[in-house]
Design an enzyme around this catalytic site. Structure first.
Site, short mmCIF file in Angstrom:
data_model
loop_
_atom_site.label_atom_id
_atom_site.label_comp_id
_atom_site.label_asym_id
_atom_site.label_seq_id
_atom_site.Cartn_x
_atom_site.Cartn_y
_atom_site.Cartn_z
N THR C 126 -2.56 28.28 0.97
CA THR C 126 -2.41 29.68 1.34
C THR C 126 -1.07 29.88 2.02
O THR C 126 -0.73 29.15 2.94
CB THR C 126 -3.51 30.20 2.29
OG1 THR C 126 -2.90 31.01 3.30
CG2 THR C 126 -4.25 29.10 2.97
N ILE C 127 -0.34 30.80 1.53
CA ILE C 127 0.94 31.16 2.13
C ILE C 127 0.74 31.62 3.56
O ILE C 127 1.56 31.40 4.42
CB ILE C 127 1.58 32.28 1.29
CG1 ILE C 127 2.11 31.66 0.01
CG2 ILE C 127 2.64 33.00 2.07
CD1 ILE C 127 3.30 32.34 -0.55
N ASP C 128 -0.39 32.25 3.80
CA ASP C 128 -0.65 32.84 5.11
C ASP C 128 -0.99 31.82 6.18
O ASP C 128 -1.02 32.16 7.36
CB ASP C 128 -1.82 33.84 4.99
CG ASP C 128 -1.45 35.05 4.15
OD1 ASP C 128 -0.25 35.29 3.97
OD2 ASP C 128 -2.37 35.75 3.69
N MET C 170 4.16 39.19 5.02
CA MET C 170 2.77 38.98 4.63
C MET C 170 1.92 38.58 5.83
O MET C 170 2.42 38.09 6.82
CB MET C 170 2.69 37.94 3.54
CG MET C 170 3.23 38.49 2.20
SD MET C 170 2.83 37.43 0.79
CE MET C 170 3.50 35.89 1.37
N GLY C 171 0.63 38.74 5.69
CA GLY C 171 -0.32 38.38 6.73
C GLY C 171 -1.32 39.51 6.94
O GLY C 171 -1.13 40.32 7.83
N ARG C 172 -2.35 39.55 6.13
CA ARG C 172 -3.32 40.63 6.21
C ARG C 172 -4.26 40.42 7.40
O ARG C 172 -4.58 41.34 8.11
CB ARG C 172 -4.13 40.67 4.91
CG ARG C 172 -4.39 42.08 4.45
CD ARG C 172 -4.72 42.14 2.98
NE ARG C 172 -3.49 42.16 2.20
CZ ARG C 172 -3.43 42.73 0.99
NH1 ARG C 172 -4.50 43.28 0.45
NH2 ARG C 172 -2.30 42.74 0.32
N HIS C 272 6.63 40.33 -2.57
CA HIS C 272 6.41 39.16 -3.40
C HIS C 272 7.48 38.08 -3.29
O HIS C 272 7.21 36.93 -3.63
CB HIS C 272 6.31 39.59 -4.87
CG HIS C 272 4.96 40.11 -5.23
ND1 HIS C 272 4.49 41.32 -4.77
CD2 HIS C 272 3.97 39.59 -5.99
CE1 HIS C 272 3.27 41.52 -5.25
NE2 HIS C 272 2.93 40.49 -5.98
N ARG C 275 6.67 34.67 -1.73
CA ARG C 275 5.79 33.61 -2.24
C ARG C 275 6.23 33.04 -3.57
O ARG C 275 5.49 32.24 -4.16
CB ARG C 275 4.36 34.10 -2.30
CG ARG C 275 4.10 35.11 -3.36
CD ARG C 275 2.70 35.58 -3.17
NE ARG C 275 2.01 35.71 -4.41
CZ ARG C 275 0.94 36.47 -4.59
NH1 ARG C 275 0.45 37.11 -3.57
NH2 ARG C 275 0.37 36.55 -5.76
#
Lengths: 342, 342, 342, 342
Positions: C126-128, C170-172, C272, C275
């Site tokens: 996961t990128i997050d 990013m980072g929901r 995008h 990632r």
């Protein structure tokens, strides 16, 4: 001589390289002194200065932005603006002024030089590369490199998810960044302001790309417009399809493509990161040479001129000529890229 | 038409971009077929080919090196070489040959075209940028960017340790990479093959740099030589000072500077990393346009020509003219950089 | 053994490095054969496979994305999904399945392993970086590097124009990218989903930054929310201040700051490009080691496990445990960064 | 409190990030004042200081090197060194000293703290990552990224010319950089000081690589040695094969491989560019956190300690323990990489 220097308009990688070259050569070879004016034409207008000597320019070559600050202030549109500028130049005993900027900043320099006898020399700057009379402006190569790297990154996501990726780059009136980065990044569609696009044709390219099992990347200049479309602004003008434009052309395209092709589409708006940060080697080289040649022009008393790149040579052209006309992408050049569409 | 393609000489970022553009436009716009020859002129000499069609060129734009391989084989120096090349071209029914390479590779193409009627079109390639008739060759911008980034990195070490740092870059006969990267990187001394340097003067610059409490960076082209020095080779020729040269000019300089100034000096030899890896955006753009225009020349039957960059235009020039003379750094251009020395 | 491999969820730099390591070690040391399943769980669900052997994994280490494709298909939500998966695994004589993915993909693997006896080993992606049981996931370091470089670029524009620059990353649900990139980039404000922010406090930091004549950079995770704010979505939900949310939190912040402080503010949404592209060295190293250790687990018959990083060691943990809880930023860690705010 | 800060040993990306974090938190949260000591331990020894306050640390986060300068001076080896250090600390009213450095610099700090009651806190720094008690040191990730990018670039040249490329990286006593960059770059052979290599085995890997029509990349740490080889130095010691060693292990390897396999081989020595320039995001993050935690230790009066990374946590360990033993590559970890050899 005492030489004033100012940087106007949007910031651009290479401004500091110009300033450094002016000062290094001006002081060492010609024995000039320098006065930095702060924040573009606001500096000479309001008399804000900054010390500008050899210690002040050490270490700034690789740094983006401008140590002098910038603004879009236009003294020609300010009451008594020209008189104030001339008074402040006189007050700081400035014998010549180097103005580094784009169409607007240099337009002021041209008027001041030609109509009011202010001894100006111009250095062209625009990330968009849309200034006539010079092959390239510094900042452009850096922006194209950043946009190309972004496109490289998008390819892998597009392929992994079989998704349309739209990338919106700078270029309100001219599509140079879109065209160069699109070609360099291997985009499947490139849309520029100079050529109104046909959304059906774009969707056709998207679909033909998917047919060979690849996902399309679309590079769109912020000023690109659909055929029959009304002017598109970020503020929400109605477009010709009756949609409220909530955002830029990139978002509009992604939605339109999703609707028409049924494929997932996403947009990335590169924005400010295209014009910040350390300049590319080419931009440092060009900006440095512009600075060296501009201070030569100053020392020659050759005012009302702008330095410009022609092939590998730096030449001088009249400021008035240089700012007369926007340099847009030639249709033949755009057509060249068409072989890669779809 | 059936079009052969080969890449010769040292590899160079952008070769694949040329190949891709040739094939994309050749197939889609002209309906040509392609034959890839392996490993430069060895391919047509020995009949080694590789499939070259649109699937074969997908995804290669950002990749360094060449999918066709390369060599320095010269069919003019091989017994019966010309006959063998012609036979293999005939065997593969090749109607035209695009040769992508530097002075040697294109020199062969010029001879084959002019003296033996082989229908050749050339695309210039040299990282060193020393080919006449074109403003720039692809690969050069990438190499300059890599060298500039390396210089950026060396600055902080130089400052932290108050140490002389020498960086040796490519350029056996021409100092283009040293000059551009040196200017872009803010080097304090730039030494090029076109101008024999005075080691005392270099040491003077080193010392004046330390006086302002900064540490000097020296960029030296591999072919640079001291005044009165004999030819310096990596194999250990005696130089004019009576030292055995165990290594390149960079190491020699560092030792000489240490001995003469008493300051610590270290050398970095950039070597092969200057010419590998993904091409810069400029090089991808230039290489792509060279490919597009070369296939136009092929389709026009305009043989014995090379594509070249002039300003922002791609033109065609006679191959024989293009390879006649090495393009070296003009003394005036080198003098321009002198303001930053010391 | 015949080993199936699939990659699920959003693409992420390092997926190909895992696949390569699995295959290299699996074939060379254990003599396994491999079956690639296409597009995440859709592959085993619908029986789409791809050849996966040593030639297939050559050259993929530095490439972003995944050669196997990806999807968010969940076989547990498809009628008869488990049965179909088991049938397809049986049909391809698969003895073990390596699932590379995030919470959802590994959650499926956990259920299949624990409840249906499917021999699964998981590799966390996961990128997050919000997956429990592992110190880091690959892709995260690359994303943080990209975001940090973008922040570096924004600094010079902010300074040159004395403008607030907001960058949305990013980072929901977790603020790891914002926190790391914000600290690494020298941001003046960092806003994360784990800590609802006070817009007045943010404006206070903005103003205190301008007081020392510097322009503020604000890094905001896409999932960050104002205190008392309602859930913010890209689709235009009303927020607690009564504004229609036309876009993300970054745009909202810029508008709110302009309104409250009178300073110009602009937003960049990285999207995008965080990632895609080539993985950082750390991510290649981590992904490679995950692959090597996952194939060890397979060969040991140690199913229902996931590989994980602990310090510098790779360990195995139960899949069920690993996917049980989101790893969010600890308040104490976030507080550490507060010294740089304003 | 008045806190002294010094940086010793080789420069390393991240030093400035530590200094900035110390000062920002020290001033803002604890109300400390700071004294910068110049050039490592030479500063307190000879009483050279530099102003160190919040304005002094603005903008230094992304810059390599150290604003305090560095040296390898050891006050324990200078007559009356300890007394002089203590006198200068007293003269500048220093209540605590933060020493940022590697084994040598921290060894001095340990002795001064443990035997002479000097209130020291250490921050570990080494590009080589060979310091015990911490998972990683800052600078290492940057070096590995640079080396990996260089390997990426070499691949295309190796393939295009079917040539062996050797890349020599830092690591006199420990092979961490070689191992990480070799794995991340997809090297075909990795040679480290911890494991004497067998030149016949290396040539075997080279040949097996060529058999699959790929060209090998060999990453070698500068301190790697052949089996039965004598100590190799840059000064020309005889090695066990009776060759005069004119240069480093990289050059030796290339010559030996050419001789034994008949394949062309070339060497690139990365040298100083591995340790200069802007730090990676990871290194900025780690260095910043080290700085924050070190000033906490100072404020707690917890002297004789060093900050260290354990997993994702920063802990404190005794300085004496930390410098007791070199951290070398574990044989099992090296063996893991072996699957990619050849």
């Amino acid at each position: 001589m005492r030489v004033g220097v100012l940087t106007g308009g949007g910031d651009c990688p290479g401004l500091n390289a110009v300033i450094r070259a002016l000062v290094r050569k001006g002081v060492q070879e010609y024995g000039h002194e320098f006065v930095g004016f702060r924040d573009g034409w606001r500096g000479p207008l309001e008399g804000h200065t900054k010390q500008l000597d050899i210690p002040a320019v050490r270490g700034i070559l690789p740094r983006g932005g401008t140590i002098l600050g910038s603004s879009r202030t236009n003294p020609l549109k300010v009451e008594d603006g020209v008189r104030k500028v001339k008074e402040n130049l006189a007050k700081h005993e400035v014998d010549a002024l180097v103005a580094i900027g784009g169409e607007d900043t240099l337009g002021v320099a041209a008027t001041l030089a030609d109509q009011y006898g202010v001894p100006c020399v111009g250095v062209p700057k625009t990330i968009d590369n849309d200034l006539s009379a010079t092959d390239y402006t510094f900042g452009f190569d850096t922006a194209v490199n950043i946009a190309t790297e972004a496109i490289d990154r998008l390819h892998t996501t597009a392929e992994s998810h079989m998704r349309v990726l739209v990338i919106e780059v700078m270029g309100r009136h001219a599509g140079w960044i879109a065209l160069h980065a699109g070609l360099a990044g291997g985009a499947n569609v490139i849309l520029i302001p100079e050529h109104r696009f046909d959304i059906d044709e774009v969707c056709g390219w998207v679909e033909s790309r998917f047919k060979v099992r690849y996902a399309p990347i679309i590079v769109v200049a912020e000023g690109a417009m659909p055929k029959d479309g009304e002017l598109v602004t970020k503020d929400g003008t109605l477009d010709s399809f009756g949609h409220v434009r909530l955002s830029g052309i990139g978002d509009w395209l992604a939605k339109e493509i999703e609707k028409r092709t049924g494929k997932e589409a996403r947009t990335t708006v590169l924005g400010h990161i295209q014009r910040g940060g350390t300049p590319s080697a080419f931009d440092r080289w060009l900006a440095t040479r512009f600075g060296l040649h501009a201070i030569d022009a100053v020392s020659d008393g050759d005012f009302g001129k702008m330095v410009a790149l022609r092939g590998t040579h730096i030449v001088r052209v009249p400021l008035s000529e240089a700012t007369a006309k926007l340099k847009t992408v030639d249709p033949a050049l755009y057509a060249e890229a068409g072989v890669f569409f779809g």
